[in-house]
Design a protein around this motif. Structure first.
Motif, PDB file in Angstrom:
ATOM      1  N   GLY A  38      -0.901  17.850  -1.686  1.00 54.20           N
ATOM      2  CA  GLY A  38      -0.435  17.637  -0.325  1.00 54.20           C
ATOM      3  C   GLY A  38       0.922  18.266  -0.071  1.00 54.20           C
ATOM      4  N   LYS A  63      -3.577  16.787   3.633  1.00 57.96           N
ATOM      5  CA  LYS A  63      -2.427  16.970   4.522  1.00 57.96           C
ATOM      6  C   LYS A  63      -1.524  18.127   4.093  1.00 57.96           C
ATOM      7  CE  LYS A  63      -2.457  12.131   5.957  1.00 57.96           C
ATOM      8  NZ  LYS A  63      -1.687  10.867   6.092  1.00 57.96           N
ATOM      9  N   ALA A  77      -4.806  20.765  13.298  1.00 61.33           N
ATOM     10  CA  ALA A  77      -3.818  20.948  12.227  1.00 61.33           C
ATOM     11  C   ALA A  77      -3.034  22.240  12.441  1.00 61.33           C
ATOM     12  CB  ALA A  77      -4.521  20.979  10.877  1.00 61.33           C
TER      13      ALA A  77
END
Length: 451
Positions: A38, A63, A77
């Motif tokens: 992440g 993420k 995103a």
């Protein structure tokens, strides 16, 4: 290296929710979904057998800071669209190198690239600091690996040392274009990948493209003793030679003095250095590294100060010593005819009980049968006590010659079953094969049994 989106925005076709002042680290760009963490940046590379875009959904669950793709996305995103993931990677690496004030060294050759690179890096790190040297990581020496190595820059480096490889025509010049080196080295011309080139002359023509971008005052380093010296020397750059057989004061000459001592002579100066590497072929690699350092501004007398604790990389003629004077040489990373002949010569010189474990050599094309027969014929004239082979090419080449029983076995386990009982006090074992043979597993098993 710390960068802002504004620094690379010109490489995007479009972007989503990426502010110009967003700060990121180039070393945080990851192309492997299996190791992604992440808050990194995922770059979706596309290839003949894979497409990183197939893993974007999985990446989004972790993420990422943002991701980069060559395909339009239907998501909220942060991401950027580029023409090609590979092209983006190359252009970003060029941008990073331009931002740094570096002395850049590029190394190619049929054998010895990694050892030469490792020697130069080891010296520079010991003389200066770890954060002053940018270098090739592992075997990252192709059009993907080289840029990924460059992306690891912290922005503090003063030197860059990269190895570049090739297994097909036209590759070297593209890699040299990324680096634009100030010093270029060709370690030697051998027969690695000859099946893709057709001849050693064509390999030499390909390798010398590493000199293409050198300016008239920038150095190309060549072994004057190399059979293909004249071909290599017909190229840009200022020639600096090493030699094992020259009295020319402007040539860096080297010779082995015994007891792991190498003598270097240059411009009426000479020094003797404790030599930590195994094998005569590594004398040349060491001299190549020293030639590069001289042309990077290192004082000749300083060369004896910073090599003392150097160790070979695993799989590249690395020596291990066990009880009862048993010696294991791990040369399992790769193999080609010239490097295998050198390895055979080394083990044959030993007075110990000698065990040779070898596997097929790859990428030899129509010359596969010829080269494997030549190796078997050479072995038959040695004093090696036990010879164990694996692979279809060696199987086809083997027969009993002059009473030398050379065995061909089907599995790693079979090789170990034959090798282990033959090990006794004062034994030397050498393990070597092309990468696809997986002989590093044999080395691991031998080390486990011998410890």
């Amino acid at each position: 290296m710390k960068l802002h989106i504004r620094d690379i925005k010109h490489l995007f076709i479009k972007s989503n929710d990426l502010a110009d002042d967003l700060l990121f680290d180039s070393s945080g760009i990851n192309t492997d979904s299996r190791t992604f963490k992440g808050n990194e940046i995922f770059l979706a590379l596309e290839g003949d057998k894979y497409d990183g875009n197939n893993f974007i959904d999985d990446i989004l669950k972790q993420k990422p800071l943002f991701f980069i793709t060559n395909k339009e996305q239907d998501c909220t995103a942060r991401y950027a669209v580029v023409e090609s993931g590979k092209k983006f990677l190359i252009e970003l690496s060029k941008l990073i190198l331009k931002k740094l004030s570096l002395t850049k060294v590029a190394i190619t050759g049929s054998n010895g690239k990694t050892t030469t690179k490792d020697l130069i890096v080891h010296f520079l790190k010991n003389k200066f600091n770890d954060d002053t040297v940018l270098f090739t990581r592992g075997n990252y020496n192709n059009e993907i690996g080289l840029p990924l190595s460059i992306l690891q820059s912290q922005g503090t480096e003063k030197f860059a040392v990269f190895e570049i490889g090739t297994n097909h025509p036209g590759e070297i010049i593209h890699l040299a274009d990324i680096i634009r080196p100030n010093i270029s080295i060709i370690t030697n011309i051998g027969d690695a990948h000859i099946g893709n080139f057709g001849s050693k002359e064509k390999i030499a023509e390909e390798k010398k493209q590493i000199f293409h971008f050198l300016k008239t005052n920038e150095f190309k380093i060549i072994n004057k003793d190399d059979e293909y010296f004249q071909i290599l020397n017909q190229s840009p750059g200022k020639t600096f030679c090493i030699s094992n057989n020259s009295d020319n004061l402007d040539v860096l000459s080297f010779k082995y003095c015994g007891l792991n001592i190498i003598e270097l002579a240059y411009q009426s100066q000479s020094i003797r250095i404790k030599f930590q590497l195994t094998g005569q072929h590594n004398l040349q690699n060491f001299a190549m590294a020293c030639a590069a350092l001289i042309n990077m501004g290192i004082d000749f007398q300083d060369l004896e100060k910073y090599f003392g604790n150097f160790e070979s990389t695993n799989g590249r003629f690395k020596k291990y010593i066990f009880k009862e004077n048993v010696e294991l040489i791990d040369d399992s990373y790769n193999s080609n005819p010239s490097s295998l002949i050198s390895a055979i010569d080394h083990i044959n010189q030993s007075e110990k009980n000698k065990i040779l474990i070898i596997g097929d050599m790859g990428e030899l094309g129509e010359l596969t049968d010829q080269y494997h027969r030549q190796i078997i014929e050479k072995i038959s004239k040695t004093k090696i006590n036990v010879v164990l082979t694996m692979g279809e090419a060696f199987k086809a080449a083997i027969n009993r010659i002059d009473g030398n029983a050379i065995l061909n076995l089907s599995t790693h386990e079979d090789l170990l079953d034959k090798a282990l009982p033959a090990i006794k006090k004062d034994t030397i074992i050498l393990v070597k094969a092309s990468r696809f043979m997986g002989f590093e597993n044999i080395v691991s098993q031998l080390k486990r049994q011998l410890q």
